[in-house]
Structures are given as C-alpha cells and as structure tokens.
Design an enzyme around this catalytic site. Sequence first.
Site, PDB file in Angstrom:
ATOM      1  N   GLU A  94       1.044  -0.973  -0.140  1.00  0.00           N
ATOM      2  CA  GLU A  94       0.029   0.204  -0.175  1.00  0.00           C
ATOM      3  C   GLU A  94       1.099   1.285  -0.227  1.00  0.00           C
ATOM      4  OE1 GLU A  94      -2.562  -0.433   3.799  1.00  0.00           O
ATOM      5  OE2 GLU A  94      -0.468  -0.849   4.782  1.00  0.00           O
ATOM      6  N   LYS A 121       2.654   4.558   1.325  1.00  0.00           N
ATOM      7  CA  LYS A 121       3.018   5.043   2.274  1.00  0.00           C
ATOM      8  C   LYS A 121       2.701   6.576   2.234  1.00  0.00           C
ATOM      9  CE  LYS A 121       6.793   5.250   6.087  1.00  0.00           C
ATOM     10  NZ  LYS A 121       6.237   6.751   6.024  1.00  0.00           N
ATOM     11  N   ASP A 140       2.555  10.792   3.799  1.00  0.00           N
ATOM     12  CA  ASP A 140       3.695  10.916   4.331  1.00  0.00           C
ATOM     13  C   ASP A 140       2.480  12.416   5.244  1.00  0.00           C
ATOM     14  OD1 ASP A 140       5.559  12.510   5.034  1.00  0.00           O
ATOM     15  OD2 ASP A 140       5.834  14.387   3.116  1.00  0.00           O
ATOM     16  N   TYR A 161      -5.457   1.816   8.366  1.00  0.00           N
ATOM     17  CA  TYR A 161      -4.803   0.722   7.691  1.00  0.00           C
ATOM     18  C   TYR A 161      -4.133  -0.926   8.818  1.00  0.00           C
ATOM     19  CZ  TYR A 161      -1.294   3.319   9.003  1.00  0.00           C
ATOM     20  OH  TYR A 161      -0.130   4.085  10.267  1.00  0.00           O
ATOM     21  N   LYS A 175      11.379   3.391   0.837  1.00  0.00           N
ATOM     22  CA  LYS A 175      11.368   5.173   0.504  1.00  0.00           C
ATOM     23  C   LYS A 175      11.999   5.126  -0.530  1.00  0.00           C
ATOM     24  CE  LYS A 175       9.996   6.675   4.651  1.00  0.00           C
ATOM     25  NZ  LYS A 175      11.885   7.606   5.168  1.00  0.00           N
ATOM     26  N   CYS A 187      39.487  28.122  19.742  1.00  0.00           N
ATOM     27  CA  CYS A 187      38.164  27.707  20.455  1.00  0.00           C
ATOM     28  C   CYS A 187      37.003  29.160  19.892  1.00  0.00           C
ATOM     29  CB  CYS A 187      38.255  27.620  21.190  1.00  0.00           C
ATOM     30  SG  CYS A 187      36.052  27.763  21.996  1.00  0.00           S
ATOM     31  N   CYS A 242      36.203  30.476  23.433  1.00  0.00           N
ATOM     32  CA  CYS A 242      37.154  31.363  24.384  1.00  0.00           C
ATOM     33  C   CYS A 242      38.743  31.787  24.078  1.00  0.00           C
ATOM     34  CB  CYS A 242      37.256  30.231  25.544  1.00  0.00           C
ATOM     35  SG  CYS A 242      37.393  28.685  25.339  1.00  0.00           S
ATOM     36  N   CYS A 298      37.377  22.313  22.384  1.00  0.00           N
ATOM     37  CA  CYS A 298      37.296  23.173  22.998  1.00  0.00           C
ATOM     38  C   CYS A 298      37.608  22.144  24.443  1.00  0.00           C
ATOM     39  CB  CYS A 298      36.453  24.221  23.222  1.00  0.00           C
ATOM     40  SG  CYS A 298      37.087  25.393  24.215  1.00  0.00           S
ATOM     41  N   CYS A 316      35.457  27.384  29.182  1.00  0.00           N
ATOM     42  CA  CYS A 316      34.590  28.263  27.843  1.00  0.00           C
ATOM     43  C   CYS A 316      33.395  29.119  28.005  1.00  0.00           C
ATOM     44  CB  CYS A 316      35.181  27.235  26.729  1.00  0.00           C
ATOM     45  SG  CYS A 316      34.327  27.728  25.644  1.00  0.00           S
TER      46      CYS A 316
END
Length: 665
Positions: free
Chosen positions: A117, A119, A121, A226, A313, A407, A410, A425, A430
């Site tokens: 069947e 699918k 969405d 379903y 899919k 970073c 810092c 980091c 920091c």
Amino acid sequence: MTGAELEKARAEILALRREIDKYNYQYHVMDQPLIVDQLFDHLMRKLQELEKTYPELQDPDSPTRRVGGEALPTFTTLEHRIPMLGLENAFSETELTDFDARVRKLAGNDAVEYFCELKMDGLAVSLQYEHGLFTRGSTRGDGYRGEDITQNLRTIRQIPLRLTEPLDLEVRGEVYINRKDFDILNRQREDQGLPLFANPRNTAAGSLRQLDPRLAAARPLRIFLYGLGEHNLSLTGQSELLVRLEKLRLPVNPNREICLGIEAVWQYCQKWQGNRPKLPYETDGIVVKMNSLELQKQLGSTARSPRWAIAYKYPPEEKMTKILEIQVNVGSTGAITPVALLEPISLSGTSVQRASLHNEDFIAEKEIMIGDTVVVRKAGEIIPEILRVIREKRTGDEEVYMMPRQCPSCRSETVRLSGEAARRCLNPSCPALLVEKLVHFASRRAMDIEGMGPAMAELVYSHGLVHDVGDLFYLEAIQLAELPRVAAKSAEKLIEAIERSKNNPLRRLLFGLGIRLVGEKAARLLAERFITLERLGQAGTEELTALAEIGPKIAESVVSFLHTAETKPVLDKLREAGVNFTEPAVCTATANLAGKTFVFSGSLEQYSRDEAAARVENKGGKVSSSISRNTNYLVVGDEPGSKLARARELDVEIIKESRFKEMIE
DNA sequence: ATCCCTCGAGGTCA
DNA sequence: CTCGAGGGAT
C-alpha cells in the site's frame, strides 16, 4: 411537552442523524456528494434546532457535535496498550530483496504473498471505538505513549463517530492533507496576511496539536486507516482487514495490491513512484506487509519494528546550491562542529539553509570549499545532507576551509584527541561550553526546567548570574526580572520550574550533568544500581566495569568526572540547595505493567526466576506459575517446557527474554 | 563484526 | 519530528 411529542422528536432526530451520517460518508469518504451543499446545511440546521429544543436528546456522537468542548489547557498522554511500532526502511531493490530473504527464511521457502500500500506522508494516529462509538484518539508519540487528541480527531469529517457495528476496536491510520486543499488553505492565509505553511505534512501535524478544536476543524484534515491495535475481529489477511474497515465506513486507501513474491512488490513500488505526482496527496514510499496475519504473528516484532513489514522509501529529491559560509558551533562536550550555511533552496517542501559538515575529515574527504556548489538532499526527507561537490562549477574564487585552531568562543587552543573525529575545546570554563551545559542540564529529558532554553541560558550566563548548573538553584525572581526582555511573570515561572526540578530522580540529574559518554541509558543504569550519588562516588572503575553495558571508557569517564576538582563545588551547591541525589526505588511513573500477568518457562540468561519476578512485581505486574487465559505474557528462556504449547493454544503472547528485559526496564 | 548508545545536527509549528 | 557519524560494549 407530552411523551408522544418527545418520542416523535426522538424518531426525527435519529432519522436525521442517520441521513446526515450517510451524506457525510458519501461526501467525505467516497468523494461522491449525493446532495447539494445547501440541502446538507439545511438538514444540519434542522438537527441543531431539534437538539436545542430537546436537550435531553443530545448525543455525543451526533454529527452536530463534531466540534465541541473548550480549548484544552494542555494535552494529556495516553498509553498504547499495544505499542505503535515504526517500520524498518528499505532504500533500494537490494534492501527489499534482503528483507524478502529474511522473511522466507523465517516463514518457509515459498514465494510470500505481500500486501502493498502507499505510504502516506502524514502522521500516524490511533482511534479507539467502544461499542462502535469513537471514544479516544491519540498520536503515535514514541510508540508507547502518545498525546490525547480526541477533540481534534472528532473534527475530521471522514472519521465516523459511530461505526456500522457496535465493536470494541482500536484502528490505526495516517492523518494527512491533500495537496489541493493545502494550496487553498495557504491562499486563505495569504489573504488574511498570515504566515504561509511550508508543507502539508507539518501543517497536518500542527493542526492536530491545536489545543482549541475549532482551529483544527478549520484545517482540511483527512485520514486513511490501515491497521489495528487491540481488537477481537477474526481475520486471516491484511487485505481482508482493509475490506472489513471499509465495511465499517472507515476511510481506506483504494490503491493497494497483493503481490506474490518480491519482484511483484518491486514493480508495484516503481509503478507508484512514477504515479506519485498524479496522486492528490503526498506519499513517501510503499509499505510492504506479509498478507497472512498468521505469518505476521509467527514472525513477531523486535523492540522497534515488526519483522513482517518494511517501508520502501522513495529516493530523496536532490538539488544544487552554494555554500555561502562555514560556521562552527561549540557543543556541550566542547566538540566543535562545522555547519555549512547554504543559499536557501526548497527541498521536499521545506527551505534548506544549513547542513552539518560533521567534522574536518568529512570536509577533507568531500573536498568541500567555501563558495562551492554542492548537491544537497534531505536524508529521510528531514535532515539536510551534503552529498558531493560539483567541481565543474568552481570559478577559482572558492576558499579552502580550515577548522579553527582556536575556540570561537574562548580563543583557547582546540585539540583533536587521538582516535577522535571531533576537534574539541578543552577549556572547562569556556563560555560557549558552559552555556551549552546549562541548556543540556535544563532540557526536557534531563532536569526538565521549562523556560531555560538557549536564549535564557545565554542571558543568565552573560549577566554573570550563573556560572555553572549549581548556581541555577540560587537564582531569584527579582534578579531575573531585571534582565532585558524578561517579564516578572516569566521570571517567577522559571524559578518555580527550577524549584520543581529539585525533586527529579538521580538518573535525570546524572544525565543532566553532561558526563561524557553518559547519556540517558547509562545514567539510568548507574542511578538504579547505586541509588545515591554518594555511593556512586565511592565506586571505583573496577566496580563500574563489572556492570553489564559499562565498559572501561564509560567507567573512566564517570570516575574522573566525579573526582575532578571542578566538579566538587558544583555538587556542593546542588546538595546545599536541596537537590535530590537519590533514585526512588519504585518509580510509579514506570509502573507500566499494572494488571499484567507473567509466566516464565525455561531458564533465563540474565535473571534468576526470583529476580525476574521481583522486577515484574516492582512494576505493578503479577507472576503466576501456570498459564491460563488470564496470562498476558509467557516469557520463554532456554529450553522452555510444556507451557509454550499451552500458551500457543490459549493465544497468550509469547515473548523472549530480550523483549521481557525491555518491558521491565 | 554487530548492535546500540551518544551527541549533534535542521525545520516547522505550537 | 528524524538522521548519521562516531564510538563503546560485547
């Protein structure tokens, strides 16, 4: 008013309802209006008037009562007695063939009869009928519990408030919006100057989450059913089931087919992939189920999905766009993650502007440069993903990207520890890292402090009110209200939320502290094993490693966290503030086995009988020594005895140790 | 080798 | 709502 008069009105009302239900069904389910709209409206008004005159003849399943009741303050959750599992995905013909091979091995070697069947969405929902009356409906949620959206579902004209038979039944299906209806809705919103919706799917989801059913009623929601949850219908096949649903006047997708063997399934998939744009609604694949319910039962399910079904899919849409810039984010573990900022494009119904680049290896492997034209798709129709660079499109203006050596927050040096993909980091103070830690600590799955999101965390940190999670518990409403864009009311609410969070079980606290490698699962395990934070603190690495599912890395991470110099003051603040450091022995919230009876057969690997029984009772369930009709589950271990056959005879659900383990955890 | 957890990610709507 | 890379446990 005479009794005869009342009887006459009753008869008239019942006749009207039946008539309206019929027209409703023809119009909304069969798409074949039998009468003109004006006549229909006339009948509805007549019924409304009669019901107003004779309030004693009101009935909750009357067609006049679809949009009823007040806006809810909040949604409540409903448990799915039979979990609503998701499906495993197949993305290619090969994966379908693999699925077929697995199925044939488990079910015998013949060509399997598959039921295919479309699918949809949309959003999975569950509808409960009692004696044929629609009583409750919920979202899928996490599969085990969903939100009670009864009021909103009642507004969907396609859903019968009364079935054609007085059955007790739970049906499952997908709520969606037709493309055309979606366009009309958006045109209306444009006229009203409201922001437009991005796509039908998210609009449907948002509509079902409206607290005021009148708003949901104004959205063109539709549904296809379903499947079944709890029921006592006697059926042999999936296709027969859908015919049965149709007879009950439930809307069912007509585009379905029985396919003998996996080649026929593949042809069905390709046919509908081609027909996809012609359909009035959006689909994202094909659902393939074994048609025989007998075989479905024989194959059973794993923790997350049934073994007798798979979702093919469709390949995701791909588009080209440009990388405008590369940004870096600092996560709560110090990991520095590059993110590509893209020239916005529309993909699978949403606008895409960012995509994760994961780490520097990813960038190097794909040879990604700033300014490159790249192919982007949405993995699983959701997450934007960069597939590859189109080198032919290079102009020479592209710039090589280097992960920052410092970073971004810092400026301390970033390092890549051996064996790790991430650059980090390592500065424990920091600012970016501390803010992330606050957000994680307050997040829903951790301490669940509502109102402490990224914006508020940044605010309280940058104003020097909070330096670590311990400081949160010393905040005062007055301090918060002085911050820019914070009202007195929300300040108070936040303080209340913080106060409430003190009572959380230890596992939430442990998870919230953000110990490396300790997620929800490990946090729970540790909390349940050690009960208090003090006792966990006394444990050494050997004691931790001895636990199943805790290895040397996690053990080391826990021990070093608890003994590092930065941790102690934080824990002191938490303790001083009265934050709970213990795990409640019996958590009533997880007493989800109430009323369930278990029987064991054969020896279990992980538990002794006594242990297993104690776990069940701990969760409100019962253990019995012999199988009867009242038994809910037979747990089979190694070398089960005669109970197994008896369970099959009585249709008692048979579960393996692994499934049992999930239930009691 | 495999399974499953952790962690970080994006977009939309409430 | 959901994915995917990385990595830990077995």
